[in-house]
Design a protein around this motif. Structure first.
Motif, mmCIF file in Angstrom:
data_model
loop_
_atom_site.group_PDB
_atom_site.id
_atom_site.type_symbol
_atom_site.label_atom_id
_atom_site.label_comp_id
_atom_site.label_asym_id
_atom_site.label_seq_id
_atom_site.Cartn_x
_atom_site.Cartn_y
_atom_site.Cartn_z
ATOM 1 N N ASN A 144 0.868 -1.176 0.000
ATOM 2 C CA ASN A 144 0.000 0.000 0.000
ATOM 3 C C ASN A 144 0.908 1.231 0.000
ATOM 4 O OD1 ASN A 144 -1.738 2.127 0.545
ATOM 5 N ND2 ASN A 144 -2.852 1.055 2.146
ATOM 6 N N GLN A 145 0.790 2.060 -1.039
ATOM 7 C CA GLN A 145 1.696 3.193 -1.220
ATOM 8 C C GLN A 145 1.729 4.124 -0.008
ATOM 9 O OE1 GLN A 145 0.816 5.593 -4.643
ATOM 10 N NE2 GLN A 145 2.863 6.444 -4.719
ATOM 11 N N SER A 146 0.591 4.316 0.638
ATOM 12 C CA SER A 146 0.558 5.221 1.787
ATOM 13 C C SER A 146 1.019 4.563 3.081
ATOM 14 C CB SER A 146 -0.848 5.794 1.969
ATOM 15 O OG SER A 146 -1.762 4.766 2.259
ATOM 16 N N CYS A 147 1.295 3.257 3.050
ATOM 17 C CA CYS A 147 1.726 2.546 4.259
ATOM 18 C C CYS A 147 3.214 2.213 4.172
ATOM 19 C CB CYS A 147 0.882 1.282 4.467
ATOM 20 S SG CYS A 147 1.253 0.386 5.998
ATOM 21 N N GLY A 148 3.558 1.155 3.408
ATOM 22 C CA GLY A 148 4.952 0.786 3.217
ATOM 23 C C GLY A 148 5.661 0.227 4.437
ATOM 24 N N THR A 149 4.896 -0.252 5.419
ATOM 25 C CA THR A 149 5.489 -0.755 6.655
ATOM 26 C C THR A 149 6.173 -2.106 6.431
ATOM 27 O OG1 THR A 149 3.734 0.342 7.886
ATOM 28 C CG2 THR A 149 4.990 -1.347 9.061
ATOM 29 N N PRO A 150 7.407 -2.266 6.913
ATOM 30 C CA PRO A 150 8.075 -3.569 6.828
ATOM 31 C C PRO A 150 7.591 -4.505 7.931
ATOM 32 C CG PRO A 150 9.552 -1.967 7.820
ATOM 33 C CD PRO A 150 8.286 -1.227 7.458
ATOM 34 N N TRP A 151 7.479 -5.791 7.594
ATOM 35 C CA TRP A 151 7.028 -6.812 8.548
ATOM 36 C C TRP A 151 7.898 -8.043 8.422
ATOM 37 C CZ3 TRP A 151 3.510 -5.006 11.788
ATOM 38 C CH2 TRP A 151 2.667 -3.982 11.369
ATOM 39 N N GLU A 152 8.178 -8.682 9.538
ATOM 40 C CA GLU A 152 8.812 -9.995 9.527
ATOM 41 C C GLU A 152 7.709 -11.029 9.316
ATOM 42 O OE1 GLU A 152 12.110 -10.607 9.656
ATOM 43 O OE2 GLU A 152 12.370 -8.426 9.695
ATOM 44 N N GLN A 153 8.049 -12.168 8.747
ATOM 45 C CA GLN A 153 7.040 -13.199 8.498
ATOM 46 C C GLN A 153 6.341 -13.610 9.787
ATOM 47 O OE1 GLN A 153 8.100 -16.374 5.843
ATOM 48 N NE2 GLN A 153 6.595 -17.747 6.719
ATOM 49 N N SER A 154 7.044 -13.606 10.897
ATOM 50 C CA SER A 154 6.453 -13.998 12.179
ATOM 51 C C SER A 154 5.418 -12.987 12.685
ATOM 52 C CB SER A 154 7.555 -14.174 13.227
ATOM 53 O OG SER A 154 8.238 -12.950 13.437
ATOM 54 N N GLU A 186 -7.219 -16.378 0.628
ATOM 55 C CA GLU A 186 -8.584 -15.865 0.562
ATOM 56 C C GLU A 186 -9.200 -16.114 -0.810
ATOM 57 O OE1 GLU A 186 -8.464 -11.754 1.778
ATOM 58 O OE2 GLU A 186 -7.991 -12.279 3.847
ATOM 59 N N GLY A 187 -8.688 -17.126 -1.517
ATOM 60 C CA GLY A 187 -9.214 -17.486 -2.825
ATOM 61 C C GLY A 187 -8.380 -16.998 -3.995
ATOM 62 N N GLN A 188 -7.348 -16.203 -3.719
ATOM 63 C CA GLN A 188 -6.483 -15.690 -4.785
ATOM 64 C C GLN A 188 -5.028 -16.070 -4.546
ATOM 65 O OE1 GLN A 188 -7.383 -11.503 -4.544
ATOM 66 N NE2 GLN A 188 -9.106 -11.697 -5.930
ATOM 67 N N GLY A 189 -4.805 -17.143 -3.816
ATOM 68 C CA GLY A 189 -3.452 -17.566 -3.501
ATOM 69 C C GLY A 189 -3.020 -17.023 -2.151
ATOM 70 N N PRO A 190 -1.818 -17.392 -1.716
ATOM 71 C CA PRO A 190 -1.358 -16.971 -0.395
ATOM 72 C C PRO A 190 -1.157 -15.460 -0.325
ATOM 73 C CG PRO A 190 0.390 -18.112 -1.561
ATOM 74 C CD PRO A 190 -0.837 -18.229 -2.400
ATOM 75 N N LEU A 191 -1.529 -14.896 0.811
ATOM 76 C CA LEU A 191 -1.361 -13.463 1.036
ATOM 77 C C LEU A 191 -1.319 -13.199 2.521
ATOM 78 C CD1 LEU A 191 -4.271 -12.079 2.111
ATOM 79 C CD2 LEU A 191 -4.920 -12.560 -0.230
ATOM 80 N N PHE A 192 -0.889 -11.986 2.864
ATOM 81 C CA PHE A 192 -1.064 -11.511 4.233
ATOM 82 C C PHE A 192 -1.702 -10.136 4.156
ATOM 83 C CE2 PHE A 192 2.988 -9.477 3.270
ATOM 84 C CZ PHE A 192 2.931 -8.258 3.938
ATOM 85 N N ARG A 193 -2.512 -9.840 5.154
ATOM 86 C CA ARG A 193 -3.084 -8.497 5.271
ATOM 87 C C ARG A 193 -2.190 -7.704 6.215
ATOM 88 N NH1 ARG A 193 -8.137 -7.140 3.424
ATOM 89 N NH2 ARG A 193 -9.337 -8.857 2.582
ATOM 90 N N CYS A 194 -1.851 -6.504 5.801
ATOM 91 C CA CYS A 194 -1.000 -5.645 6.626
ATOM 92 C C CYS A 194 -1.671 -5.430 7.983
ATOM 93 C CB CYS A 194 -0.776 -4.308 5.920
ATOM 94 S SG CYS A 194 0.184 -3.146 6.908
ATOM 95 N N PRO A 195 -0.977 -5.732 9.085
ATOM 96 C CA PRO A 195 -1.555 -5.517 10.407
ATOM 97 C C PRO A 195 -1.866 -4.051 10.702
ATOM 98 C CG PRO A 195 0.313 -7.006 10.554
ATOM 99 C CD PRO A 195 0.312 -6.441 9.156
ATOM 100 N N LEU A 196 -1.231 -3.134 9.988
ATOM 101 C CA LEU A 196 -1.437 -1.712 10.238
ATOM 102 C C LEU A 196 -2.592 -1.135 9.416
ATOM 103 C CD1 LEU A 196 -0.284 0.644 11.866
ATOM 104 C CD2 LEU A 196 1.218 1.129 9.941
#
Length: 66
Positions: free
Chosen positions: A11-21, A28-38
């Motif tokens: 997300n251009q306005s976010c850009g937060t780095p996350w570790e996999q943990s 969610e039906g479109q392959g593996p993904l993660f939703r940004c916790p922020l």
């Protein structure tokens, strides 16, 4: 021992780095993904197996082609 993967919210306005943990990887039906916790943005991943048979994820730009 496998390396720790890190991801960055696309997300251009976010850009937060996350570790996999720090994120929940799911399908969610479109392959593996993660939703940004922020900000909640979908961030798509590709799933692979490393040389030792462990599941690893690599972040991709945009939606994956299914």
């Amino acid at each position: 021992m496998s390396e720790t993967e890190s991801f960055v919210c696309r997300n251009q306005s976010c850009g937060t780095p996350w570790e996999q943990s720090e994120v929940v990887i799911k399908n969610e039906g479109q392959g593996p993904l993660f939703r940004c916790p922020l900000c909640g943005a979908r961030n798509y991943l590709e799933q692979f197996e490393d040389d030792e048979g462990n599941v690893v994820y690599e972040q991709v730009d945009g939606k994956p082609f299914l």
